[in-house]
Design a protein around this motif. Structure first.
Motif, mmCIF file in Angstrom:
data_model
loop_
_atom_site.group_PDB
_atom_site.id
_atom_site.type_symbol
_atom_site.label_atom_id
_atom_site.label_comp_id
_atom_site.label_asym_id
_atom_site.label_seq_id
_atom_site.Cartn_x
_atom_site.Cartn_y
_atom_site.Cartn_z
ATOM 1 N N GLU A 265 0.669 -1.461 0.395
ATOM 2 C CA GLU A 265 -0.239 -0.032 0.144
ATOM 3 C C GLU A 265 1.116 1.551 0.316
ATOM 4 N N ASN A 266 2.581 0.943 0.466
ATOM 5 C CA ASN A 266 2.866 2.418 0.273
ATOM 6 C C ASN A 266 4.347 2.506 -0.844
ATOM 7 N N LEU A 267 3.435 2.217 -2.291
ATOM 8 C CA LEU A 267 4.159 2.160 -3.279
ATOM 9 C C LEU A 267 3.343 2.686 -4.408
ATOM 10 N N LEU A 268 4.405 4.129 -4.815
ATOM 11 C CA LEU A 268 4.287 4.508 -5.511
ATOM 12 C C LEU A 268 4.954 4.658 -7.129
ATOM 13 N N VAL A 269 4.076 4.443 -7.701
ATOM 14 C CA VAL A 269 4.569 4.663 -8.861
ATOM 15 C C VAL A 269 4.873 5.972 -10.105
ATOM 16 N N VAL A 270 5.507 7.121 -10.359
ATOM 17 C CA VAL A 270 5.229 7.910 -11.570
ATOM 18 C C VAL A 270 5.574 7.054 -12.357
ATOM 19 N N VAL A 271 4.489 7.235 -13.934
ATOM 20 C CA VAL A 271 4.990 6.657 -14.652
ATOM 21 C C VAL A 271 4.026 8.298 -15.967
ATOM 22 N N ASP A 272 4.570 8.163 -17.564
ATOM 23 C CA ASP A 272 4.005 8.880 -18.168
ATOM 24 C C ASP A 272 2.910 8.096 -18.386
ATOM 25 N N ASP A 273 1.843 8.907 -19.947
ATOM 26 C CA ASP A 273 0.805 8.476 -20.334
ATOM 27 C C ASP A 273 0.616 9.348 -21.418
ATOM 28 N N LEU A 274 0.554 8.306 -22.304
ATOM 29 C CA LEU A 274 -0.004 8.899 -23.595
ATOM 30 C C LEU A 274 -1.395 9.509 -23.522
ATOM 31 N N ALA A 275 -2.355 8.039 -22.592
ATOM 32 C CA ALA A 275 -3.946 8.551 -22.506
ATOM 33 C C ALA A 275 -4.043 10.177 -21.671
ATOM 34 N N LEU A 276 -3.318 10.278 -21.304
ATOM 35 C CA LEU A 276 -3.532 11.291 -20.854
ATOM 36 C C LEU A 276 -3.041 12.811 -21.754
ATOM 37 N N PRO A 277 -3.873 13.649 -21.766
ATOM 38 C CA PRO A 277 -3.572 15.469 -22.684
ATOM 39 C C PRO A 277 -2.801 15.953 -21.750
ATOM 40 N N PHE A 278 -1.507 16.507 -22.393
ATOM 41 C CA PHE A 278 -0.067 16.523 -21.699
ATOM 42 C C PHE A 278 -0.202 18.172 -20.092
ATOM 43 N N GLU A 279 0.099 17.330 -19.751
ATOM 44 C CA GLU A 279 -0.187 19.001 -18.217
ATOM 45 C C GLU A 279 -1.262 17.744 -17.521
ATOM 46 N N SER A 280 -2.297 17.309 -17.611
ATOM 47 C CA SER A 280 -2.882 16.277 -17.285
ATOM 48 C C SER A 280 -2.288 15.192 -15.893
ATOM 49 N N GLY B 159 2.184 5.755 -36.398
ATOM 50 C CA GLY B 159 3.120 4.759 -36.291
ATOM 51 C C GLY B 159 5.176 5.525 -35.809
ATOM 52 N N LYS B 160 3.599 6.427 -35.361
ATOM 53 C CA LYS B 160 5.971 7.156 -34.483
ATOM 54 C C LYS B 160 5.781 7.469 -33.158
ATOM 55 N N GLN B 161 4.605 6.381 -32.966
ATOM 56 C CA GLN B 161 4.603 6.073 -31.079
ATOM 57 C C GLN B 161 6.109 6.477 -30.545
ATOM 58 N N ILE B 162 6.586 5.422 -30.972
ATOM 59 C CA ILE B 162 7.883 5.181 -30.135
ATOM 60 C C ILE B 162 8.484 6.155 -29.949
ATOM 61 N N ASP B 163 9.000 6.955 -31.586
ATOM 62 C CA ASP B 163 9.358 8.337 -31.448
ATOM 63 C C ASP B 163 8.962 9.465 -30.672
ATOM 64 N N TYR B 164 7.754 9.672 -30.678
ATOM 65 C CA TYR B 164 7.131 10.233 -30.051
ATOM 66 C C TYR B 164 7.319 10.261 -27.975
ATOM 67 N N VAL B 165 7.444 9.344 -28.012
ATOM 68 C CA VAL B 165 7.767 8.779 -26.562
ATOM 69 C C VAL B 165 8.873 8.201 -25.891
ATOM 70 N N LEU B 166 9.671 8.755 -27.058
ATOM 71 C CA LEU B 166 11.634 8.280 -26.234
ATOM 72 C C LEU B 166 11.526 9.535 -27.493
ATOM 73 N N GLY B 167 11.032 10.707 -27.655
ATOM 74 C CA GLY B 167 11.584 12.163 -27.994
ATOM 75 C C GLY B 167 11.556 12.987 -27.095
#
Length: 204
Positions: free
Chosen positions: A101-116, A157-165
């Motif tokens: 219960e005391n674990l928290l992970v901070v992660v990027d998310d493509l499904a949310l708009p930037f700054e959400s 087809g550019k998802q990987i480039d975007y995420v790693l960009g």
């Protein structure tokens, strides 16, 4: 077999209820610095900077300890690369005797708009390799995470480039406010709990 990977909490040592593991997901190496996929690293780096903390390169990651309002937050940036993040998390949860219960992970998310920026207490991996490995290791996805929206402004087809960009100049200008907001949510998680933090700070 995947069953051999699953972490059996019933066999873990007595946990410390005042200790938390805060994990920022990302990839090590200069080529990944300031990329969208490394926002988890960015958030923890800024928290450490604000509090005068220094990360130490230890087993499976860079680690430092942050004391806040009677709680101990172990900050972890895994060095295993994204698709083996669960290995580092399992090790440090066992090492520091941290309950799930005391674990928290901070992660990027493509499904949310930037700054959400939103906290969730559980959820699917949504195709994210880091979350996918954590689920494989633990055998479930019932852990808290801060989902930092990076948007989906890429062509087919550019998802990987975007995420790693790299972030755009406009995004870079907006990042400090978003990162500070995520840090506030981390502190809330350890003090007022995830439910109240979600109610007060989830940002659309």
């Amino acid at each position: 077999m995947m069953l051999k990977k699953i972490f059996n909490w019933s066999r873990s040592p007595k946990v410390d209820p005042m200790k938390y593991l805060i994990v920022g997901l990302g990839n090590i190496g200069s080529e990944y610095e300031d990329t969208r996929h490394n926002i988890g690293f960015n958030v923890l780096d800024e928290l450490a900077k604000q509090e005068g903390l220094k990360f130490e390169n230890l087993r499976y990651g860079a680690v430092c300890e942050y004391r806040f309002k009677g709680k101990t937050l172990v900050l972890l940036k895994p060095s295993t690369y994204m698709n083996l993040s669960g290995k580092a998390i399992r090790y440090w949860m066992q090492q520091e005797k941290i309950k799930p219960e005391n674990l928290l992970v901070v992660v990027d998310d493509l499904a949310l708009p930037f700054e959400s920026i939103r906290m969730r207490q559980k959820g699917s991996d949504a195709g994210h390799n880091g979350l996918k490995n954590i689920q494989e290791i633990f055998g479930h996805s019932n852990y808290s995470r801060i989902r930092y929206g990076i948007g989906d402004n890429f062509s087919r087809g550019k998802q990987i480039d975007y995420v790693l960009g790299k972030w755009s100049s406009d995004e870079m200008a907006a990042l400090p406010e978003g990162i500070d907001h995520a840090i506030t949510m981390i502190k809330g998680f350890a003090t007022i709990g995830p439910a109240r933090t979600m109610n007060q700070y989830n940002k659309k």
